[in-house]
Structures are given as C-alpha cells and as structure tokens.
Design a protein around this motif. Structure first.
Motif, PDB file in Angstrom:
ATOM      1  N   ASN A  54       0.845  -1.194   0.000  1.00 31.90           N
ATOM      2  CA  ASN A  54       0.000   0.000   0.000  1.00 31.90           C
ATOM      3  C   ASN A  54       0.878   1.242   0.000  1.00 31.90           C
ATOM      4  N   SER A  55       0.273   2.400   0.149  1.00 30.14           N
ATOM      5  CA  SER A  55       1.004   3.657   0.015  1.00 30.14           C
ATOM      6  C   SER A  55       2.073   3.847   1.092  1.00 30.14           C
ATOM      7  N   ASP A  56       1.941   3.221   2.239  1.00 32.25           N
ATOM      8  CA  ASP A  56       2.942   3.346   3.306  1.00 32.25           C
ATOM      9  C   ASP A  56       4.066   2.335   3.129  1.00 32.25           C
ATOM     10  N   ASN A  57       4.068   1.615   2.002  1.00 33.83           N
ATOM     11  CA  ASN A  57       5.077   0.622   1.683  1.00 33.83           C
ATOM     12  C   ASN A  57       5.071  -0.543   2.675  1.00 33.83           C
ATOM     13  N   THR A  58       3.935  -0.835   3.262  1.00 32.51           N
ATOM     14  CA  THR A  58       3.788  -2.027   4.090  1.00 32.51           C
ATOM     15  C   THR A  58       2.797  -2.939   3.404  1.00 32.51           C
ATOM     16  N   SER A  59       3.032  -4.214   3.544  1.00 30.95           N
ATOM     17  CA  SER A  59       2.168  -5.188   2.878  1.00 30.95           C
ATOM     18  C   SER A  59       0.897  -5.411   3.686  1.00 30.95           C
ATOM     19  N   PRO A  60      -0.221  -5.548   2.993  1.00 39.83           N
ATOM     20  CA  PRO A  60      -1.450  -5.870   3.714  1.00 39.83           C
ATOM     21  C   PRO A  60      -1.402  -7.322   4.183  1.00 39.83           C
ATOM     22  N   ALA A  61      -2.133  -7.609   5.240  1.00 34.52           N
ATOM     23  CA  ALA A  61      -2.261  -8.986   5.731  1.00 34.52           C
ATOM     24  C   ALA A  61      -3.484  -9.589   5.056  1.00 34.52           C
ATOM     25  N   ILE A  62      -3.296 -10.725   4.381  1.00 35.61           N
ATOM     26  CA  ILE A  62      -4.377 -11.381   3.664  1.00 35.61           C
ATOM     27  C   ILE A  62      -4.674 -12.712   4.335  1.00 35.61           C
ATOM     28  N   PHE A  63      -5.930 -12.904   4.687  1.00 36.23           N
ATOM     29  CA  PHE A  63      -6.374 -14.133   5.345  1.00 36.23           C
ATOM     30  C   PHE A  63      -7.399 -14.817   4.457  1.00 36.23           C
ATOM     31  N   ARG A  64      -7.147 -16.073   4.168  1.00 32.01           N
ATOM     32  CA  ARG A  64      -8.065 -16.864   3.350  1.00 32.01           C
ATOM     33  C   ARG A  64      -8.793 -17.864   4.238  1.00 32.01           C
ATOM     34  N   LEU A  65      -9.871 -18.399   3.706  1.00 24.87           N
ATOM     35  CA  LEU A  65     -10.615 -19.420   4.429  1.00 24.87           C
ATOM     36  C   LEU A  65      -9.683 -20.578   4.757  1.00 24.87           C
ATOM     37  N   SER A  66      -9.830 -21.139   5.928  1.00 23.16           N
ATOM     38  CA  SER A  66      -9.001 -22.253   6.359  1.00 23.16           C
ATOM     39  C   SER A  66      -9.082 -23.400   5.349  1.00 23.16           C
ATOM     40  N   PRO A  67      -7.936 -23.966   4.925  1.00 25.67           N
ATOM     41  CA  PRO A  67      -7.961 -25.098   3.992  1.00 25.67           C
ATOM     42  C   PRO A  67      -8.757 -26.288   4.535  1.00 25.67           C
ATOM     43  N   LEU A  68      -8.691 -26.524   5.835  1.00 26.10           N
ATOM     44  CA  LEU A  68      -9.457 -27.623   6.430  1.00 26.10           C
ATOM     45  C   LEU A  68     -10.950 -27.418   6.211  1.00 26.10           C
ATOM     46  N   ILE A  69     -11.418 -26.215   6.393  1.00 31.18           N
ATOM     47  CA  ILE A  69     -12.837 -25.912   6.202  1.00 31.18           C
ATOM     48  C   ILE A  69     -13.207 -26.025   4.734  1.00 31.18           C
ATOM     49  N   ARG A  70     -12.365 -25.492   3.870  1.00 35.59           N
ATOM     50  CA  ARG A  70     -12.643 -25.535   2.424  1.00 35.59           C
ATOM     51  C   ARG A  70     -12.711 -26.981   1.925  1.00 35.59           C
ATOM     52  N   ILE A  71     -11.728 -27.798   2.283  1.00 41.83           N
ATOM     53  CA  ILE A  71     -11.699 -29.203   1.848  1.00 41.83           C
ATOM     54  C   ILE A  71     -12.893 -29.958   2.407  1.00 41.83           C
ATOM     55  N   THR A  72     -13.201 -29.726   3.670  1.00 43.37           N
ATOM     56  CA  THR A  72     -14.321 -30.429   4.302  1.00 43.37           C
ATOM     57  C   THR A  72     -15.639 -30.096   3.614  1.00 43.37           C
ATOM     58  N   LEU A  73     -15.906 -28.827   3.382  1.00 42.63           N
ATOM     59  CA  LEU A  73     -17.187 -28.437   2.789  1.00 42.63           C
ATOM     60  C   LEU A  73     -17.309 -28.877   1.328  1.00 42.63           C
ATOM     61  N   LEU A  74     -16.230 -28.763   0.572  1.00 41.45           N
ATOM     62  CA  LEU A  74     -16.278 -29.234  -0.817  1.00 41.45           C
ATOM     63  C   LEU A  74     -16.472 -30.752  -0.872  1.00 41.45           C
ATOM     64  N   SER A  75     -15.775 -31.483  -0.005  1.00 43.11           N
ATOM     65  CA  SER A  75     -15.915 -32.943   0.041  1.00 43.11           C
ATOM     66  C   SER A  75     -17.320 -33.350   0.461  1.00 43.11           C
ATOM     67  N   LEU A  76     -17.876 -32.650   1.426  1.00 41.52           N
ATOM     68  CA  LEU A  76     -19.228 -32.964   1.874  1.00 41.52           C
ATOM     69  C   LEU A  76     -20.231 -32.732   0.748  1.00 41.52           C
ATOM     70  N   TYR A  77     -20.067 -31.648   0.012  1.00 40.48           N
ATOM     71  CA  TYR A  77     -20.956 -31.371  -1.118  1.00 40.48           C
ATOM     72  C   TYR A  77     -20.889 -32.509  -2.140  1.00 40.48           C
ATOM     73  N   VAL A  78     -19.675 -32.914  -2.481  1.00 34.84           N
ATOM     74  CA  VAL A  78     -19.504 -34.004  -3.450  1.00 34.84           C
ATOM     75  C   VAL A  78     -20.129 -35.285  -2.909  1.00 34.84           C
ATOM     76  N   ALA A  79     -19.892 -35.582  -1.640  1.00 30.83           N
ATOM     77  CA  ALA A  79     -20.428 -36.813  -1.045  1.00 30.83           C
ATOM     78  C   ALA A  79     -21.957 -36.821  -1.045  1.00 30.83           C
ATOM     79  N   LEU A  80     -22.560 -35.668  -0.844  1.00 34.82           N
ATOM     80  CA  LEU A  80     -24.024 -35.610  -0.791  1.00 34.82           C
ATOM     81  C   LEU A  80     -24.677 -35.625  -2.169  1.00 34.82           C
ATOM     82  N   THR A  81     -23.959 -35.192  -3.197  1.00 32.08           N
ATOM     83  CA  THR A  81     -24.595 -35.057  -4.508  1.00 32.08           C
ATOM     84  C   THR A  81     -24.136 -36.074  -5.552  1.00 32.08           C
TER      85      THR A  81
END
Length: 188
Positions: free
Chosen positions: A4-31
C-alpha cells in the motif's frame, strides 16, 4: 501481496484449507450418487440435468469459499476474486476510523459471532473461519484499539476434522452405491 502507500504489505487471510476441503468434500459426497441413482431408478429428472445442477452448485460453493479478508493500514475488507459475480458475493470494506466496536451475537445454533459496528450504525460480520484467525484478531485490536481478548473462532478445528472423517465414510458409501448402481444397470 501488494504494497500500500505506506510501503507495508497488507495482511491477507483466506478461508481455512481444512474448512474448504471439508465443505467441498461434503458437497460431493451428498450429490455425487444422485445422477447414478436417477439412472437406475428411471427417475423423472434426467441424469444430465442433475450433473448440470451439481456442477453449477459446486462452482457456487467454491466461489463462496474463495473469500479473502484483507487488513491494511486503512481498514479491513472482505473480497472475492474477479470471476465471482458481485450479485452473488459482494464483499465489504470498513475503514479503521469508522469501526466503533465489535458486538457479539448468538447464532441459532448457540454459537457466538461478532459484528463490527461502524459509527453510522452499520454492522459487518467479522469473518471467523479464516486461517490465522488469532493473528487477524490481534491486528484488528492493534488497528482499532477494540478489546478482542474474548473473541474466539466460531468452530474449532477438531469439529471440522470430525466432519471430514464422516464425509470420508460417506464417500466410501457413495463409491459402493455407485458401483452397485452401475452393475445393476449392466445386469438388466
């Protein structure tokens, strides 16, 4: 990461991989078994229509799971990649100077979520399923001065591990169901 303008990097947080894998797997398992079962039972809905619906649903779920939380010197924002239509998931941003407090609210299942309250009275849901949640909350406290010592994630990792375990069991049952349905089609 971009600077950013102060030459410091922003902190980026993504959804937990455990949560993402679990929910995608559950969707596949149910459908996943549905088109196979529709074929075997001669259901009124064609299997190709089910495959189309499952595919659209999977893309929609994946889009929701691409949420990113970005904290920089100006504020906090929840964003999605450019390929996610804004009418589907819009995101939000809140300058630190506008953040008045974090307000807890009880969910229908008895959990506790937190909302940022802005000076103009708007509420913004604090994302609670990101990897690095404790670090994110610490940064929020540093930037706003709001006490976050009582803010904890909505669900603990062990809860998602248990759900993932049951999802794997369900996927094994799905594989057996699909195998049986394919063999039953060959026997006819």
């Amino acid at each position: 990461m971009t600077a950013n303008s102060d030459n410091t990097s922003p902190a980026i947080f993504r959804l937990s991989p455990l949560i993402r894998i679990t929910l995608l797997s559950l969707y596949v398992a149910l459908t996943l078994p549905l088109p196979f079962l529709a074929e075997v039972t001669n259901a009124p809905i064609p299997p190709m229509l089910l495959w189309l619906g499952i595919s659209i649903g999977l893309v929609g779920l994946y889009a929701v799971l691409t949420e990113r939380v970005i904290l920089d010197d100006q504020g906090i924002q929840v964003t999605y990649p450019n390929w996610v239509p804004r009418f589907f998931r819009k995101g939000w941003s809140l300058p630190w100077s506008e953040a008045k407090q974090l307000k807890p609210r009880t969910t229908g299942q008895g959990g506790l979520v937190y909302y940022f309250l802005s000076k103009d009275g708007k509420a913004y849901l604090l994302p609670m399923r990101v990897a690095g949640f404790a670090r994110m909350v610490k940064l929020v406290q540093e930037k706003t001065g709001i006490d976050t010592s009582d803010v904890y994630p909505l669900a603990q990792p062990w809860m998602y591990l248990i759900l993932l375990l049951f999802t794997v069991i369900l996927l094994l049952i799905d594989a057996w169901t699909i195998f049986i349905s394919l063999n039953q089609g060959n026997l006819s």
